[in-house]
Scaffold this motif. Structure first.
Motif, PDB file in Angstrom:
ATOM      1  N   ILE A  78       0.855  -1.184   0.000  1.00 32.06           N
ATOM      2  CA  ILE A  78       0.000   0.000   0.000  1.00 32.06           C
ATOM      3  C   ILE A  78       0.890   1.233   0.000  1.00 32.06           C
ATOM      4  CG2 ILE A  78      -1.751   1.302   1.259  1.00 32.06           C
ATOM      5  CD1 ILE A  78      -2.695  -1.302   2.468  1.00 32.06           C
ATOM      6  N   GLU A  79       0.684   2.108  -1.002  1.00 33.22           N
ATOM      7  CA  GLU A  79       1.452   3.352  -1.117  1.00 33.22           C
ATOM      8  C   GLU A  79       2.953   3.100  -1.003  1.00 33.22           C
ATOM      9  OE1 GLU A  79      -0.210   6.238   1.597  1.00 33.22           O
ATOM     10  OE2 GLU A  79      -1.729   6.741   0.125  1.00 33.22           O
ATOM     11  N   GLY A  80       3.410   2.052  -1.664  1.00 34.05           N
ATOM     12  CA  GLY A  80       4.835   1.751  -1.680  1.00 34.05           C
ATOM     13  C   GLY A  80       5.348   1.029  -0.451  1.00 34.05           C
ATOM     14  N   LYS A  81       4.480   0.749   0.519  1.00 36.18           N
ATOM     15  CA  LYS A  81       4.894   0.072   1.741  1.00 36.18           C
ATOM     16  C   LYS A  81       4.418  -1.371   1.744  1.00 36.18           C
ATOM     17  CE  LYS A  81       4.992   4.087   4.832  1.00 36.18           C
ATOM     18  NZ  LYS A  81       4.483   4.645   6.110  1.00 36.18           N
ATOM     19  N   GLU A  82       5.323  -2.275   2.080  1.00 36.68           N
ATOM     20  CA  GLU A  82       4.933  -3.673   2.232  1.00 36.68           C
ATOM     21  C   GLU A  82       4.465  -3.900   3.659  1.00 36.68           C
ATOM     22  OE1 GLU A  82       7.803  -6.522   1.105  1.00 36.68           O
ATOM     23  OE2 GLU A  82       7.842  -5.926  -0.997  1.00 36.68           O
ATOM     24  N   VAL A  83       3.257  -4.414   3.809  1.00 32.48           N
ATOM     25  CA  VAL A  83       2.726  -4.678   5.141  1.00 32.48           C
ATOM     26  C   VAL A  83       2.324  -6.140   5.259  1.00 32.48           C
ATOM     27  CG1 VAL A  83       1.929  -2.324   5.574  1.00 32.48           C
ATOM     28  CG2 VAL A  83       0.394  -3.933   4.471  1.00 32.48           C
ATOM     29  N   ASP A  84       2.522  -6.681   6.435  1.00 28.85           N
ATOM     30  CA  ASP A  84       2.120  -8.043   6.753  1.00 28.85           C
ATOM     31  C   ASP A  84       0.913  -7.929   7.672  1.00 28.85           C
ATOM     32  OD1 ASP A  84       2.508 -10.807   6.580  1.00 28.85           O
ATOM     33  OD2 ASP A  84       3.431 -10.866   8.545  1.00 28.85           O
ATOM     34  N   VAL A  85      -0.176  -8.603   7.351  1.00 33.37           N
ATOM     35  CA  VAL A  85      -1.411  -8.492   8.121  1.00 33.37           C
ATOM     36  C   VAL A  85      -1.748  -9.845   8.732  1.00 33.37           C
ATOM     37  CG1 VAL A  85      -3.854  -7.838   8.090  1.00 33.37           C
ATOM     38  CG2 VAL A  85      -2.235  -6.708   6.540  1.00 33.37           C
ATOM     39  N   ARG A  86      -1.858  -9.881  10.059  1.00 35.13           N
ATOM     40  CA  ARG A  86      -2.288 -11.090  10.758  1.00 35.13           C
ATOM     41  C   ARG A  86      -3.765 -10.953  11.093  1.00 35.13           C
ATOM     42  NH1 ARG A  86       1.617 -11.971  15.708  1.00 35.13           N
ATOM     43  NH2 ARG A  86       1.873  -9.732  15.597  1.00 35.13           N
ATOM     44  N   VAL A  87      -4.546 -11.963  10.749  1.00 40.39           N
ATOM     45  CA  VAL A  87      -6.004 -11.893  10.882  1.00 40.39           C
ATOM     46  C   VAL A  87      -6.495 -12.921  11.893  1.00 40.39           C
ATOM     47  CG1 VAL A  87      -8.191 -11.973   9.626  1.00 40.39           C
ATOM     48  CG2 VAL A  87      -6.119 -11.222   8.448  1.00 40.39           C
ATOM     49  N   SER A  88      -7.384 -12.480  12.772  1.00 36.40           N
ATOM     50  CA  SER A  88      -8.024 -13.388  13.732  1.00 36.40           C
ATOM     51  C   SER A  88      -9.523 -13.134  13.711  1.00 36.40           C
ATOM     52  CB  SER A  88      -7.478 -13.141  15.140  1.00 36.40           C
ATOM     53  OG  SER A  88      -8.240 -13.842  16.105  1.00 36.40           O
ATOM     54  N   THR A  89     -10.315 -14.216  13.544  1.00 39.85           N
ATOM     55  CA  THR A  89     -11.770 -14.081  13.608  1.00 39.85           C
ATOM     56  C   THR A  89     -12.292 -14.777  14.860  1.00 39.85           C
ATOM     57  OG1 THR A  89     -12.271 -16.119  12.388  1.00 39.85           O
ATOM     58  CG2 THR A  89     -11.899 -14.113  11.096  1.00 39.85           C
ATOM     59  N   PHE A  90     -13.406 -14.246  15.371  1.00 40.77           N
ATOM     60  CA  PHE A  90     -14.005 -14.815  16.587  1.00 40.77           C
ATOM     61  C   PHE A  90     -15.522 -14.692  16.485  1.00 40.77           C
ATOM     62  CE2 PHE A  90     -15.406 -14.642  21.039  1.00 40.77           C
ATOM     63  CZ  PHE A  90     -14.798 -15.786  21.531  1.00 40.77           C
ATOM     64  N   PRO A  91     -16.255 -15.814  16.605  1.00 41.68           N
ATOM     65  CA  PRO A  91     -17.719 -15.748  16.454  1.00 41.68           C
ATOM     66  C   PRO A  91     -18.391 -15.066  17.643  1.00 41.68           C
ATOM     67  CG  PRO A  91     -17.029 -17.983  17.057  1.00 41.68           C
ATOM     68  CD  PRO A  91     -15.775 -17.197  16.839  1.00 41.68           C
ATOM     69  N   THR A  92     -19.305 -14.136  17.363  1.00 39.06           N
ATOM     70  CA  THR A  92     -20.094 -13.478  18.410  1.00 39.06           C
ATOM     71  C   THR A  92     -21.573 -13.594  18.041  1.00 39.06           C
ATOM     72  OG1 THR A  92     -20.208 -11.270  17.403  1.00 39.06           O
ATOM     73  CG2 THR A  92     -18.206 -11.805  18.652  1.00 39.06           C
ATOM     74  N   VAL A  93     -22.433 -13.147  18.930  1.00 37.77           N
ATOM     75  CA  VAL A  93     -23.876 -13.267  18.682  1.00 37.77           C
ATOM     76  C   VAL A  93     -24.316 -12.396  17.503  1.00 37.77           C
ATOM     77  CG1 VAL A  93     -24.491 -13.912  21.035  1.00 37.77           C
ATOM     78  CG2 VAL A  93     -24.343 -11.486  20.417  1.00 37.77           C
ATOM     79  N   ASN A  94     -23.530 -11.357  17.169  1.00 38.39           N
ATOM     80  CA  ASN A  94     -23.889 -10.475  16.060  1.00 38.39           C
ATOM     81  C   ASN A  94     -23.119 -10.772  14.781  1.00 38.39           C
ATOM     82  OD1 ASN A  94     -25.789  -8.841  17.490  1.00 38.39           O
ATOM     83  ND2 ASN A  94     -24.076  -7.868  18.539  1.00 38.39           N
ATOM     84  N   GLY A  95     -22.318 -11.837  14.803  1.00 41.10           N
ATOM     85  CA  GLY A  95     -21.519 -12.169  13.632  1.00 41.10           C
ATOM     86  C   GLY A  95     -20.051 -12.284  14.000  1.00 41.10           C
ATOM     87  N   GLU A  96     -19.207 -12.507  13.006  1.00 41.27           N
ATOM     88  CA  GLU A  96     -17.777 -12.708  13.263  1.00 41.27           C
ATOM     89  C   GLU A  96     -17.063 -11.390  13.549  1.00 41.27           C
ATOM     90  OE1 GLU A  96     -15.836 -16.224  10.883  1.00 41.27           O
ATOM     91  OE2 GLU A  96     -17.189 -15.125   9.562  1.00 41.27           O
ATOM     92  N   ASN A  97     -16.365 -11.369  14.676  1.00 33.62           N
ATOM     93  CA  ASN A  97     -15.508 -10.237  15.011  1.00 33.62           C
ATOM     94  C   ASN A  97     -14.138 -10.499  14.385  1.00 33.62           C
ATOM     95  OD1 ASN A  97     -15.715  -7.818  16.998  1.00 33.62           O
ATOM     96  ND2 ASN A  97     -13.646  -8.607  17.279  1.00 33.62           N
ATOM     97  N   VAL A  98     -13.572  -9.478  13.742  1.00 38.67           N
ATOM     98  CA  VAL A  98     -12.273  -9.628  13.072  1.00 38.67           C
ATOM     99  C   VAL A  98     -11.290  -8.612  13.637  1.00 38.67           C
ATOM    100  CG1 VAL A  98     -11.024  -9.614  10.880  1.00 38.67           C
ATOM    101  CG2 VAL A  98     -13.403 -10.401  10.952  1.00 38.67           C
TER     102      VAL A  98
END
Length: 564
Positions: free
Chosen positions: A261-281
């Protein structure tokens, strides 16, 4: 204003006695080689600063200089110039009077852009000069990504894609989130996060909306609120990027991906967690273009820094860095490795994950699914003829005991533990099953640390805190003339009063008396009292020093050291 002026920057700087003919010649050669503006070339050669260029242009041409960080821009003028045009030509509209539009420009000598802008806006352009750094800040502040996000959201809703139904099949979801508007929406969110130097993005489903929050300098704040019917599209798009199962919404999942993004390399770690209103990320953003900080820039007071460097020069033993998640332990360890990295040392790491790449250091990442854990990875490292070993975290008894044995067999071992203070790490190792005599003989030093926000330099002001606030840190000002500071709040810091973070530290060095206490199974509190009596400065004490030096605020230190 500049209709008849065709003066060149080099001529202006020579007339102002800022550079010589020879320096101009060198600057022009570098400009031609690199294809950069002349001013930038002269800066890179060290002949002149950006501020000197601005002052010379202002004086020689009578063009007003505008400090954008303190200037109140008339936001109604932003609609006259698209963001893409403003960024490309390095300018921003300030205000209009009648048919005259005043525009701040990095290069007010660019008469072609001035003429083009006049034709586009049908107005007379009055240029002012500004610094490029300040311009980039206000472009992000005033344009940002919000309007673009709103536009994309409207496009998606106009397409009438109903992604709320739980029974929608996986193929339909993939088809929807692979469409350009959804991809653009997610990319815009990431772009704004990178601009704002966000460490974590939280995507939080509510009953009737989708909230997106950014964590900046350790504090969460609301970035966007999106319609509920975009929830599945946004979350599914992120899960696809992280190669996660988009059909599985009942169980937590982990994933990761890389993006530029904009010339920068970024590493993104993703975690999902189920809640009563849907998945929290929750997504942790690691900017791979960041340069590892020097030890001298982390916030150590000189005495502690000198002692830490001495410990790093030891040929063997364990050095531990403790603190909660997000307290900067990895940055401290990477900076430490960088300071001792040399051609005559073999440094190997086992991490989870490898956050930044370090030259000449063998870095490996745990992979439990493949059978590579901290413990068996550490065993393998010992067969690689290491001098220095970094273990990302000591999580269990097996890893702890191997790390201790490694330290006792001639290796310097650096690692982290999750404890509240330095002395608590000793008890933690013993609780993990390491014998007290092994802890006593292998452990050389322990650092505990926290991060506190720094006062914004653009809006820093002196003030007098309340007596109750000062008592919270046990600061007694009787007979002493202390000046306390805080941030008033400005565009530069998004009205928070803070910009950036710095560490506060306590360093426990194990001497013979403390080693004897460990052998005698002394309590954590007893070891801490003795260490403080022998000169160890607590986290709170280090924080107070930074308050008195005008680096941070009383409130920040109290927040970061509530258990101290």
């Amino acid at each position: 204003m500049l209709k008849g002026i065709r003066k060149r920057l080099g001529d202006i700087l020579i007339e102002a006695n800022k550079i010589s003919e020879e320096q101009l010649k060198q600057g022009l050669e570098l400009q031609k080689q690199k294809g950069i503006p002349l001013g930038k070339a002269l800066e890179q050669l060290g002949f002149i600063t950006q501020q000197e260029i601005i002052v010379a242009l202002s004086d020689q041409l009578g063009i007003p200089y505008i400090s954008l960080t303190t200037y109140q821009i008339d936001t109604s003028t932003l609609a006259l110039i698209p963001e893409s045009y403003a960024r490309e030509h390095k300018l921003i509209p300030l205000f209009k009077i009648g048919n005259s539009l005043t525009v701040a420009m990095v290069d007010p000598l660019d008469v072609f852009t001035i003429d083009d802008l006049s034709n586009k806006t049908k107005m007379e352009i009055e240029p002012a000069i500004c610094s490029e750094e300040e311009l980039n800040q206000v472009l992000d502040q005033y344009y940002g990504a919000t309007s673009s996000v709103d536009e994309v959201v409207q496009i998606i809703q106009d397409q009438d894609k109903d992604l709320m139904e739980d029974e929608i099949d996986e193929i339909s979801i993939k088809e929807a989130v692979d469409e350009a508007p959804v991809i653009k929406l997610v990319n815009l969110i990431f772009t704004q996060a990178i601009k704002d130097k966000v460490s974590d993005i939280h995507i939080e489903p509510e009953e009737d909306l989708l909230r997106i929050r950014f964590r900046v300098d350790g504090v969460l704040s609301e970035a966007y609120v999106q319609p509920k019917n975009l929830q599945n599209a946004i979350i599914s798009r992120i899960k696809i990027m992280a190669e996660m199962n988009i059909a599985e919404r009942r169980l937590p999942q982990d994933g990761r991906f890389q993006m530029k993004i904009e010339g920068k390399e970024v590493d993104v770690r993703v975690s999902t967690f189920p809640t009563v209103n849907g998945e929290n990320v929750v997504m942790r953003i690691l900017d791979k273009s960041n340069v590892i900080t020097r030890l001298e820039d982390l916030g150590f007071v000189p005495k502690v820094l000198k002692e830490f460097k001495r410990l790093l020069s030891l040929p063997y033993g364990i050095l531990l860095v403790t603190g909660p998640t997000g307290s900067g332990k990895t940055t401290t360890l990477y900076s430490a490795l960088n300071s001792i990295n040399s051609m005559d040392r073999n440094i190997i790491t086992i991490e989870d994950p490898v956050e930044y790449r370090l030259k000449m250091i063998r870095q490996s990442q745990v992979n439990p699914r493949a059978g590579l854990t901290f413990a068996n990875g550490l065993r393998a490292i010992l067969r690689q003829d290491p001098d220095i070993i970094l273990v990302g975290e000591i999580r269990d008894s097996e890893t702890a005991n191997i790390a201790v044995q490694s330290a006792l067999t001639g290796h310097l071992v650096l690692s982290t533990l999750h404890t509240n203070d330095a002395s608590g790490a000793i008890t933690r190792l013993i609780d993990m099953g390491v014998e007290p005599f092994l802890v006593s003989s292998s452990c050389m030093g322990i650092i505990a640390q926290r991060l506190v926000r720094k006062i914004c330099p653009k809006c820093k002001e002196a003030y007098k805190p309340s007596e109750n606030l000062l008592k919270g840190l046990n600061i007694n000002t009787d007979g002493r003339d202390f000046t306390f500071y805080r941030g008033k709040g400005c565009r530069h810091c998004k009205d928070t009063g803070y910009k950036g973070r710095i560490g506060i530290f306590e360093l426990l060095t194990l001497d013979d008396e403390i080693r004897d206490m460990i052998l005698g199974k002394a309590s954590t509190s007893h070891i801490r009292k003795v260490a403080l009596k022998k000169g160890m400065k607590s986290l709170r004490h280090d924080g107070i020093i930074k308050v008195i030096n005008g680096i941070t605020t009383v409130e920040e230190v109290i927040r970061a050291t509530q258990l101290d």
